[in-house]
Write an enzyme that holds these catalytic residues in place. Sequence first.
Site, PDB file in Angstrom:
ATOM      1  CG  ASP A 213      -5.908  -7.565   8.627  1.00 35.18           C
ATOM      2  OD1 ASP A 213      -4.931  -7.241   8.029  1.00 35.18           O
ATOM      3  OD2 ASP A 213      -6.836  -6.669   9.165  1.00 35.18           O
ATOM      4  CB  SER A 234      -4.482  -2.625   6.919  1.00 37.31           C
ATOM      5  OG  SER A 234      -4.566  -3.536   8.077  1.00 37.31           O
ATOM      6  CD  GLN A 284      -2.763  -5.752   5.794  1.00 38.83           C
ATOM      7  OE1 GLN A 284      -1.934  -5.177   6.950  1.00 38.83           O
ATOM      8  NE2 GLN A 284      -4.097  -6.659   5.748  1.00 38.83           N
TER       9      GLN A 284
END
Length: 299
Positions: A213, A234, A284
């Site tokens: 991430d 996110s 994502q």
Amino acid sequence: GDLRSVLITSVLNLERLEIDLFRGRHHWVPATQRLFGGQIVGQALVAAARAVSRDEQVHSLHCYFVRAGDPKVPVLYEVERTRTGKSFSVRSVKAIQHGKPIFTCQVSFQLSQGSPVQHQFTMPTVPPPEELLTQEELIQKFLQNPNLAERYRKHLNKIQAEDVPIDIKPVNPPDIFSLEPQEPKQLFWVRARGYIGETDMKVHCCVAAYISDYAFLGTALIPHRQYDIKFMVSLDHSMWFHAPFRADHWMLYECESPWAGGCRGLVQGRLWRRDGVLAVTCAQEGVIRVKQTPNQSKL
């Protein structure tokens, strides 16, 4: 060296409160003062992994971030044993703060099975990590430019001061002094800082979840660097684990953004072992809001 990675000793070391209830604390908090999404994903995977047998390995996870995390209080992880089958098991994880879920996740585990059906993409040809500068060395190089605007100098100093438990070597660092649109792709060599060693593969997967991430959503902003970011967070995060790897060994993180629009951006990533084996695939989507007026040159 033999210094244990802080990701193992602290960040991903959950306290068990009940059979399927765990408490996680924090190490690195980004400048946004929200909980780092990779930390929540990694800790949730730790919790899920503690609810399956040692022989089962994670092959996929799908997560949603539903509320901003508060770095001032611990996170509770509640695991539900959704299904335990002969080959596959599913565990659902809910992360809770202040009595409300901030994150939900479903993780699927599989017992090892062989198959003649195998293929993968080809790893990009890039310089090895030994030939590249670290992120810290690149920032130091930028800071030595006497013409760098003061607000960008402050921003770089802030990044430099962050104690991120990841080693990062950008392969193609963007020209920070140019506001020209660039292709939404970036390549990093990444690894956990410190030693993890030979252990249950689930441990390395939890560390990779944390690493995956970092700077991921930022790939969608590379063509739009003329705008100042107002808000970026996110929405969801998915991972598929393909082959064994060591998260404390250098891996190439190939990131690209096929689409952005409607205040959202989509990014996809692949983590490659040095020997060319595709170890992990990630995806994502996140919210991206910018100031409508383009900013000025950074010089």
